[in-house]
Design a protein around this motif. Structure first.
Motif, short mmCIF file in Angstrom:
data_model
loop_
_atom_site.label_atom_id
_atom_site.label_comp_id
_atom_site.label_asym_id
_atom_site.label_seq_id
_atom_site.Cartn_x
_atom_site.Cartn_y
_atom_site.Cartn_z
N ILE A 191 0.83 -1.20 0.00
CA ILE A 191 0.00 0.00 0.00
C ILE A 191 0.87 1.25 0.00
N SER A 192 0.46 2.24 -0.79
CA SER A 192 1.15 3.54 -0.80
C SER A 192 0.15 4.60 -1.25
N LEU A 193 0.25 5.79 -0.70
CA LEU A 193 -0.61 6.93 -1.07
C LEU A 193 -2.10 6.58 -1.04
N GLY A 194 -2.51 5.86 0.00
CA GLY A 194 -3.93 5.58 0.21
C GLY A 194 -4.54 4.53 -0.69
N GLY A 195 -3.71 3.82 -1.45
CA GLY A 195 -4.27 2.79 -2.35
C GLY A 195 -3.39 1.55 -2.40
N ILE A 196 -3.93 0.49 -2.99
CA ILE A 196 -3.18 -0.77 -3.11
C ILE A 196 -2.39 -0.75 -4.42
N VAL A 197 -1.07 -0.97 -4.32
CA VAL A 197 -0.20 -0.95 -5.51
C VAL A 197 -0.13 -2.35 -6.12
N THR A 198 0.26 -3.35 -5.32
CA THR A 198 0.22 -4.74 -5.81
C THR A 198 -0.46 -5.58 -4.74
N LYS A 199 -1.11 -6.64 -5.20
CA LYS A 199 -1.85 -7.48 -4.23
C LYS A 199 -1.96 -8.90 -4.74
N SER A 200 -2.18 -9.81 -3.80
CA SER A 200 -2.55 -11.19 -4.10
C SER A 200 -3.68 -11.53 -3.15
N SER A 201 -4.75 -12.11 -3.69
CA SER A 201 -5.87 -12.53 -2.84
C SER A 201 -6.14 -13.98 -3.18
N ILE A 202 -5.90 -14.87 -2.21
CA ILE A 202 -6.14 -16.29 -2.50
C ILE A 202 -7.22 -16.82 -1.56
N ARG A 203 -8.02 -17.73 -2.08
CA ARG A 203 -9.12 -18.28 -1.27
C ARG A 203 -8.64 -19.52 -0.52
N ILE A 204 -7.51 -19.36 0.12
CA ILE A 204 -6.95 -20.41 0.98
C ILE A 204 -6.58 -19.70 2.28
N ALA A 205 -7.14 -20.18 3.40
CA ALA A 205 -6.88 -19.48 4.68
C ALA A 205 -7.19 -20.41 5.84
N GLY A 206 -7.65 -19.83 6.95
CA GLY A 206 -7.86 -20.59 8.19
C GLY A 206 -8.77 -21.80 8.04
N ASP A 207 -9.88 -21.64 7.28
CA ASP A 207 -10.80 -22.77 7.10
C ASP A 207 -10.12 -23.94 6.39
N ASP A 208 -9.25 -23.61 5.43
CA ASP A 208 -8.55 -24.66 4.68
C ASP A 208 -7.54 -25.39 5.58
N ILE A 209 -6.98 -24.64 6.54
CA ILE A 209 -6.07 -25.26 7.51
C ILE A 209 -6.87 -26.26 8.37
N ASP A 210 -8.09 -25.86 8.79
CA ASP A 210 -8.96 -26.77 9.56
C ASP A 210 -9.29 -28.03 8.73
N ASP A 211 -9.65 -27.81 7.45
CA ASP A 211 -10.00 -28.94 6.58
C ASP A 211 -8.82 -29.88 6.39
#
Length: 342
Positions: free
Chosen positions: A172-192
């Motif tokens: 993040i810079s100057l109030g906005g997102i410059v580069t990003k990655s959003s993956i649908r793997i997180a805590g629930d997948d760790i539980d599974d």
């Protein structure tokens, strides 16, 4: 003069696992699981939040306990709307009853990788739940604001937000997102992954709440100084009878290695696409870990070793996103660029 006519402005961290509500001027007033129990015969809501979570896997035929969000986005529109209405109502003073006048302004956090359709669903559900005006803010941006990073300045800040349904990495810079990655793997997948491992290795079926408990008690992303173990109970898949086994922290670490590696890969991918000037800022100041997944033991250490960048766990990792979205509402003129109301 008209202050009493309007509902209190509210910021909602609408998470796959938990929903947190921030009320302007009061801070976080509510933190409950994103679970709703519905009576299928009458279509009425029986319970929301903690009471509904206790019902998961324990309900009779006519009651369904469900999580209306999956992978950070709305999976069941009507149930999400009922849940939002319940949470918004719960934090408003009882004396307010002019609904058309008094709906509060509501900011809802969304994953940075949502589609236009998913974004519209969040806004429509929020407005149907009684909001006068609905805004959305991207989760990594809210987490950065909540962690007191200088998001509006010309310097790079990096956030890794590991939630229940999505993992978000952003520079993040100057109030906005410059580069990003959003993956649908997180805590629930760790539980599974834990449930699947125990099913495969021990022929034992365990519930989601047991898997989550194991993640909290034994889970780690890097070897522990002293490995631990715990006794778990479940249903033997061979005999169909209850059975108890002992499982170690090393086994849990092996079980969760795939989702943890996916989060690390998203961090590396984001760094790979970060402009050099911002990369040098991040090298100096490090990255911030937020979200429930940040509490997985030694995840910060593992990230530090794999990227060579300092890693800091946010002070209020679980509440960071809700605090940030609330702050964006309190100081709406400073953060207007971060909020979307279209």
């Amino acid at each position: 003069m008209f202050g009493g006519l309007f509902g209190r402005d509210v910021a909602i961290d609408l998470g796959t696992a938990n929903t947190l509500v921030f009320v302007k001027g009061q801070g976080i007033v509510l933190s409950e699981p994103s679970v709703v129990a519905i009576d299928t015969k009458t279509d009425k809501v029986v319970a929301v939040g903690s009471a509904a979570k206790r019902m998961l896997g324990r309900t009779p035929g006519n009651i369904v306990a469900m999580r209306p969000l999956k992978d950070g986005v709305i999976a069941d529109f009507e149930v999400t709307e009922k849940m939002l209405a319940y949470f918004i109502r719960k934090v408003q003073p009882q004396r307010l009853f002019f609904r058309s006048f008094v709906g509060p302004r509501v900011v809802v956090c969304v994953p940075s990788g949502v589609t236009g359709v998913e974004l519209r669903a969040v806004k429509e559900a929020t407005e149907s739940a009684g909001a006068r005006q609905a805004y959305t803010i991207e989760e990594p941006l809210a987490a950065a604001i909540g962690a007191n990073l200088p998001v509006n300045e010309a310097q790079g800040s990096m956030v890794v937000d590991v939630g229940g349904g999505t993992s978000e990495v952003a520079v993040i810079s100057l109030g906005g997102i410059v580069t990003k990655s959003s993956i649908r793997i997180a805590g629930d997948d760790i539980d599974d992954a834990i449930s699947t491992y125990i099913q495969k290795e021990y022929k034992l079926a365990i519930g989601t709440q047991t898997a989550e408990q194991l993640k909290i008690e034994l889970g780690s992303a890097f070897r522990l100084e002293e490995e631990e173990s715990a006794e778990i109970r479940g249903r033997d898949l061979v005999t169909g009878l209850p059975k108890t086994v002992v499982i170690t922290s090393e086994e849990i670490r092996e079980a969760i290695s795939v989702p943890v590696d996916a989060v690390l890969a998203a961090v590396r991918d984001t760094l790979d696409r970060t402009p050099p000037e911002l990369a040098s800022d991040i090298m100096d100041r490090g990255m911030i870990l937020a979200g429930g997944g940040a509490l997985l033991r030694h995840l910060d250490e593992r990230l530090r070793r794999e990227t060579g960048i300092p890693v800091h766990v946010a002070d209020d990792a679980l509440m960071c996103v809700a605090i940030g979205s609330g702050r964006s509402l309190e100081e709406i003129n400073s953060y207007r660029s971060a909020l979307s109301s279209a």
